[in-house]
Design a protein around this motif. Structure first.
Motif, PDB file in Angstrom:
ATOM      1  N   PHE A  50      64.598 -25.997  42.017  1.00  0.00           N
ATOM      2  CA  PHE A  50      63.519 -25.472  42.847  1.00  0.00           C
ATOM      3  C   PHE A  50      62.629 -26.595  43.356  1.00  0.00           C
ATOM      4  CE2 PHE A  50      62.156 -25.160  38.452  1.00  0.00           C
ATOM      5  CZ  PHE A  50      60.847 -25.625  38.449  1.00  0.00           C
ATOM      6  N   ILE A  51      62.017 -26.315  44.486  1.00  0.00           N
ATOM      7  CA  ILE A  51      61.041 -27.211  45.096  1.00  0.00           C
ATOM      8  C   ILE A  51      59.697 -26.510  44.997  1.00  0.00           C
ATOM      9  CG2 ILE A  51      60.283 -28.312  47.240  1.00  0.00           C
ATOM     10  CD1 ILE A  51      63.304 -28.285  48.064  1.00  0.00           C
ATOM     11  N   ARG A  52      58.700 -27.231  44.504  1.00  0.00           N
ATOM     12  CA  ARG A  52      57.353 -26.655  44.395  1.00  0.00           C
ATOM     13  C   ARG A  52      56.399 -27.465  45.261  1.00  0.00           C
ATOM     14  NH1 ARG A  52      55.662 -27.163  38.891  1.00  0.00           N
ATOM     15  NH2 ARG A  52      57.094 -25.489  38.411  1.00  0.00           N
ATOM     16  N   LEU A  56      53.828 -22.925  47.318  1.00  0.00           N
ATOM     17  CA  LEU A  56      55.108 -22.212  47.276  1.00  0.00           C
ATOM     18  C   LEU A  56      56.072 -22.830  46.274  1.00  0.00           C
ATOM     19  CD1 LEU A  56      55.923 -21.696  51.068  1.00  0.00           C
ATOM     20  CD2 LEU A  56      55.072 -19.985  49.471  1.00  0.00           C
ATOM     21  N   GLN A  57      56.961 -21.983  45.776  1.00  0.00           N
ATOM     22  CA  GLN A  57      58.086 -22.449  44.969  1.00  0.00           C
ATOM     23  C   GLN A  57      59.348 -21.831  45.574  1.00  0.00           C
ATOM     24  OE1 GLN A  57      57.776 -23.175  40.747  1.00  0.00           O
ATOM     25  NE2 GLN A  57      59.550 -21.860  40.389  1.00  0.00           N
ATOM     26  N   ILE A  58      60.269 -22.685  46.002  1.00  0.00           N
ATOM     27  CA  ILE A  58      61.519 -22.242  46.618  1.00  0.00           C
ATOM     28  C   ILE A  58      62.636 -22.557  45.634  1.00  0.00           C
ATOM     29  CG2 ILE A  58      63.043 -22.485  48.610  1.00  0.00           C
ATOM     30  CD1 ILE A  58      60.395 -23.671  50.002  1.00  0.00           C
ATOM     31  N   GLU A  59      63.281 -21.506  45.129  1.00  0.00           N
ATOM     32  CA  GLU A  59      64.239 -21.617  44.043  1.00  0.00           C
ATOM     33  C   GLU A  59      65.639 -21.244  44.520  1.00  0.00           C
ATOM     34  OE1 GLU A  59      64.877 -18.961  40.071  1.00  0.00           O
ATOM     35  OE2 GLU A  59      62.854 -19.720  40.455  1.00  0.00           O
ATOM     36  N   THR A  60      66.628 -22.036  44.096  1.00  0.00           N
ATOM     37  CA  THR A  60      68.021 -21.731  44.413  1.00  0.00           C
ATOM     38  C   THR A  60      68.784 -21.539  43.102  1.00  0.00           C
ATOM     39  OG1 THR A  60      67.908 -23.033  46.428  1.00  0.00           O
ATOM     40  CG2 THR A  60      70.100 -22.502  45.606  1.00  0.00           C
TER      41      THR A  60
END
Length: 127
Positions: A50-52, A56-60
């Motif tokens: 994930f990118i924080r 925002l936190q974008i999780e794959t």
């Protein structure tokens, strides 16, 4: 007091006092970046990246991407809330608390907001 009871009492006080000590922590380094979290699910190791950012936190996970808002309570605690929940369980906010840091990793406690049951995990910062 028997020797056994004394030993139990002594062990209890040692454990209690160790919980009160704050482990050296540098949580600000983990507010933003690219991270990885691994856990065992049904006997198999599963990894999430994930990118924080500040908000925002974008999780794959397993090729699927989800986005959640990040609201920091203080330097150690934040709340994640999925932006597009797919079911009732995903509508629940998740409370995260950094317990300690270890170089490029941190140990954290997490669970649904308001729930008493919490789990422990370790996240590694990869960028």
């Amino acid at each position: 007091m028997s020797n056994y009871n004394f030993q139990l009492l002594l062990l209890f006080f040692i454990l209690l006092s160790s919980c009160q000590q704050r482990v050296e922590c540098n949580p600000k380094e983990f507010k933003t970046g690219t991270f990885e979290f691994s856990q065992t699910v049904n006997g198999k190791k599963e990894t999430t990246q994930f990118i924080r950012t500040d908000k925002l936190q974008i999780e794959t996970y397993k090729g699927k991407t989800d986005t959640a808002t990040v609201r920091w309570i203080n330097d150690y605690e934040f709340i994640l809330q999925k932006i597009h929940p797919k079911n009732r369980a995903e509508e629940k906010a998740i409370s995260m608390r950094i317990i300690e840091t270890h170089g490029a990793s941190y140990t954290f406690e997490y669970g649904f907001v308001g729930a008493t049951k919490k789990q422990i995990g370790i996240v590694t910062k990869i960028h």
